[in-house]
Design a protein around this motif. Structure first.
Motif, PDB file in Angstrom:
ATOM      1  N   HIS A 143      50.064 -21.100  20.808  1.00 19.00           N
ATOM      2  CA  HIS A 143      49.250 -20.038  21.422  1.00 19.00           C
ATOM      3  C   HIS A 143      47.974 -19.768  20.648  1.00 19.00           C
ATOM      4  N   HIS A 199      55.222 -17.190  16.401  1.00 22.40           N
ATOM      5  CA  HIS A 199      55.071 -17.816  17.711  1.00 22.40           C
ATOM      6  C   HIS A 199      53.668 -17.597  18.305  1.00 22.40           C
ATOM      7  N   HIS A 225      55.599 -13.211  22.052  1.00 22.84           N
ATOM      8  CA  HIS A 225      54.273 -13.195  22.671  1.00 22.84           C
ATOM      9  C   HIS A 225      53.486 -11.903  22.471  1.00 22.84           C
ATOM     10  N   HIS A 283      54.391 -22.917  29.435  1.00 23.42           N
ATOM     11  CA  HIS A 283      53.021 -22.416  29.412  1.00 23.42           C
ATOM     12  C   HIS A 283      52.089 -23.468  29.992  1.00 23.42           C
TER      13      HIS A 283
HETATM   14 FE   FE2 Z   1      55.277 -19.091  24.012  1.00 19.09          FE
END
Ligand code: FE2
Ligand code: XQ7
Length: 538
Positions: free
Chosen positions: A180, A241, A314, A527
Motif C-alpha cells: 500500500h 500493512h 488498512h 487490491h
Molecule cells: Fe491490504
C-alpha cells in the motif's frame, strides 16, 4: 438499514477455488448504462490457484497470483486474466509441488532427490516468495504486481504478460515494502518496509521513489530510504500493512503484531515453518503511533503516542488540521491479531463453521485517532484535542507519552468495514467526508458500504448470493462534489448463468448504474487499480 444476510449455501466458497487463465479477453454482457466517460481498465490482483499437484495451498495468501482486467471502451466491456509467471508459479508448474514457501504453506525438499541434494536444499537458505497476489501499482511508466516481500513483478497491463522479477534489495535497504504505497500528484511514491539491518538495528524504513524522469530512466534507480523509524522492541519489528500520509507528515501505526526475527532469519528454512509461524503477539505494549515529517524527512522522537491494543491492516485517510493529525483506521480490537490472518485459511469451510470462528474473532471497528502536534510539559493530565467535531482524546502523561482514545466512526458486531477506499486524487492527506469499503460479514465479503466519516451515516449495496470485492472510486472527469463518480467492484454470484460481473455503482447513492457479466467465476481479489484510458485511444 438492510438486515443481516446469512450464507447457508456457502456460495462464498466458490471465490476460493482454482480457476484457469484465459487465452484471450472475453466479451461481457452489459446491462444498465456505463457512463460514456468510463473508458479505462480495472486491474486487480488475487490468488487463482489453490493447489499444486496433490499439495494444498493452505492459506488465502498462498494462492498463486492471477491478474484480472476489465477493459471498458465505448460502453463495451471485456474481461481477461492471466497467471503471473512468478518463480513461485513457474517452479510449482515445472516440479508439480510447492517449491517456494508461501505465507502459510511450507515448501518441502523434493522427496525424490537423494540425501545429498536434500542436504543441499536445506542449506540453500530461505527462498523468499515472489507470489505477487496482493496489489498492482505504477512506478514511473511501469506497472508492478506485489506482495510484501522484496520481490515485485513487472507486468504488461495490456497483454497481462509477465515482464520481469525485480529485487528491491538491489535498490534499497529493506526486507520488503507494503502493498500500500502512497502516490502523490506528481507521481512521487512513498512506502514503508521492515529493515532487519546491518548490525541488527531493527527499524522501519520510509522509502521515496521519485516521479517518472524526463530521460525515461527507471525511478527505482533513484529510490532511497529517506528516514528510519524505530521498532518498539529490539529484535521484534511489528508487521506493518499500510501507513498514513498528509501534506507534511508520515504516520506509522505500530501494532502488537510482532515478527520474531530469530525464528524468521534462522529456523524456518530448516524446520519447514512458514511466515505465519514467525508472527507472535506482544500482549503488553498496546499500539503505538509514530510521526515523521516529510521535508526534511525526520523522525519526531519526542512524540510518543500510545493506546490500548488493536490490530490494523488498512489506513483509510490521514490529514492535518489546526495543529492536529487526524488518523482514520480500519481496526480489529485486542492483541489477538493472528486470528485475523489465521482465519483466512478457514474460508473454504461451511457457513456454520465460519460463523462460529467469527464469533470468537477480534471485533472490527472504524476508528479516528487524533494526534496533537504541540506538546507542552505543563499540560499534563488534560485532553489536548480541541478540534470541535471529534470526541477523540489525547492526554499527556508524566512519563512524556501521550495516551490516545479514539472516536468510533463505525462499529457493528462481526461486520467489518474493510478494504477502504477514498476519492484518492482529491482527498489524500486532506480533510474529507466519504470512504467506501467492502463489508465483511463474519469475514465473508457480502456488501459494499459507504461511510460518511463526518456524520457516520452509511449506505449499503448488497444482493442475495453475491460476493463483491474492494470498491475502487473513479471520479467523474468534471467532478465537483467529493462523491461525484462511480465505484467499481468485481462481484461473484455463484448461482448465476454468468456468475462473474463488473459492478458499476453511483458513488453518491450506491445505486447500480450497470453490470457487465461474464461466463466465468472470478476468484477473490484483494487490491487493484483503475487506469485511465490512454490519450491516444479516445
Ligand atoms: Fe491490504
Ligand atoms: F519484511 C518482511 F519480513 C515483513 C513481513 C517481509 C515479508 C513480510 C510478510 O511476507 C509475506 C509473505 C507472503 C505473503 C506477506 C504475504 C502477504 O502479502 C500477506 C498479506 N498481504
Amino acid at each position: 438499514m438492510v438486515s443481516r444476510v446469512e450464507h447457508p449455501a456457502a456460495g462464498y466458497k466458490k471465490i476460493f477455488e482454482s480457476v484457469e487463465e484465459l487465452s484471450e479477453p472475453i466479451p461481457a454482457r452489459v446491462s444498465g448504462v456505463i457512463p460514456p466517460w468510463l473508458g479505462g481498465s480495472l486491474l486487480r490482483m488475487g490468488p487463482g490457484l489453490f493447489e499444486v499437484g496433490d499439495e494444498l495451498l493452505h492459506h488465502l495468501f498462498d494462492g498463486q497470483a492471477i491478474i484480472h482486467k476489465f477493459d471498458l471502451k465505448n460502453s463495451q466491456v471485456t474481461y481477461h486474466r492471466k497467471f503471473i509467471r512468478t518463480d513461485a508459479y513457474v517452479r510449482a508448474m515445472t516440479e508439480n509441488r510447492v517449491v517456494i514457501t508461501e505465507f502459510g504453506t511450507a515448501a518441502y525438499p523434493d522427496p525424490c532427490k537423494n540425501i545429498f541434494s536434500r542436504f543441499f536444499t536445506y542449506f540453500r537458505g530461505i527462498e523468499v516468495t515472489d507470489n505477487c497476489m496482493v496489489n498492482i501499482y505504477p512506478i514511473g511508466e511501469d506497472f508492478y504486481a506485489v506482495t510484501e516481500t522484496n520481490y515485485i513483478t513487472k507486468v504488461d497491463p495490456d497483454s497481462l504478460e509477465t515482464v520481469k522479477k525485480v529485487d528491491l534489495c538491489k535498490y534499497l535497504s529493506v526486507n520488503g515494502l507494503t502493498a500500500h504505497p502512497h502516490i502523490e500528484e506528481d507521481g512521487t511514491i512513498y512506502n514503508i518496509g521492515n529493515c532487519f539491518g546491518k548490525n541488527m538495528s531493527l527499524a522501519y524504513n520510509i522509502v521515496k521513489i521519485p516521479p517518472p524522469a524526463e530521460d525515461g530512466s527507471d525511478p527505482l534507480e533513484k529510490s532511497e530510504v529517506v528516514v528510519q523509524l524505530p521498532s518498539s522492541e529490539r529484535l521484534k519489528p511489528s508487521y506493518i500493512h499500510s501507513f498514513g500520509i498528509t501534506d507534511d507528515y508520515l504516520v506509522l501505526v505500530e501494532p502488537p503484531v510482532k515478527i520474531n526475527l530469530l525464528r524468521f532469519l534462522s529456523a524456518w528454512s530448516v524446520r519447514g515453518a512458514t511466515y505465519m509461524d514467525c508472527f507472535e503477539a506482544n500482549d503488553s505494549m498496546g499500539t503505538w503511533f509514530h510521526l515523521a515529517t516529510k521535508e526534511p524527512a525526520a523522525y519526531l522522537s519526542s512524540h510518543k503516542f500510545r493506546t490500548s491494543a488493536f490490530n490494523i491492516f488498512h489506513h483509510i485517510n490521514t490529514y492535518e488540521e489546526e495543529g492536529f493529525i487526524v488518523v482514520d483506521l480500519c481496526t480489529w480490537k485486542g492483541h489477538d491479531f493472528l486470528y485475523n490472518y489465521l482465519y483466512l485459511a478457514n474460508l473454504r469451510q461451511e457457513w456454520e463453521e465460519v460463523k462460529r470462528a467469527a464469533m470468537r474473532a477480534p471485533q472490527p471497528e472504524v476508528r479516528r485517532y487524533v494526534l496533537p502536534l504541540d506538546l507542552h510539559r505543563e499540560e499534563q493530565g488534560k485532553n489536548l484535542i480541541s478540534l470541535s467535531y471529534t470526541t477523540a482524546t489525547a492526554v499527556l502523561r508524566s512519563d512524556g507519552t501521550v495516551w490516545l482514545e479514539p472516536e468510533i466512526l463505525f462499529s457493528k458486531p462481526r461486520l467489518a468495514f474493510e478494504f477502504p477506499q477514498i476519492h484518492y486524487s482529491r482527498c489524500r492527506g486532506k480533510k474529507y467526508s466519504f470512504t467506501y469499503g467492502l463489508g465483511l460479514n463474519h469475514f465473508i465479503p457480502d456488501r459494499i458500504v459507504k461511510l460518511n466519516v463526518q456524520t457516520k451515516e452509511t449506505r449499503e449495496w448488497l444482493e442475495e448470493d453475491c460476493y463483491p470485492s474492494e470498491p475502487l472510486f473513479v471520479p467523474t472527469p468534471d467532478a465537483t462534489e467529493e462523491d461525484d463518480g462511480v465505484l467499481l467492484s468485481i462481484v461473484v454470484k455463484p448461482g448465476a448463468e454468468r456468475p462473474g460481473f463488473l459492478l458499476v455503482l453511483d458513488a453518491a447513492t450506491l445505486t447500480e448504474l450497470a453490470r457487465a457479466e461474464v461466463e466465468a467465476i472470478i476468484p477473490v481479489t484483494l487490491h487493484g487499480m483503475y487506469c485511465d484510458p490512454k490519450p491516444d485511444t479516445p
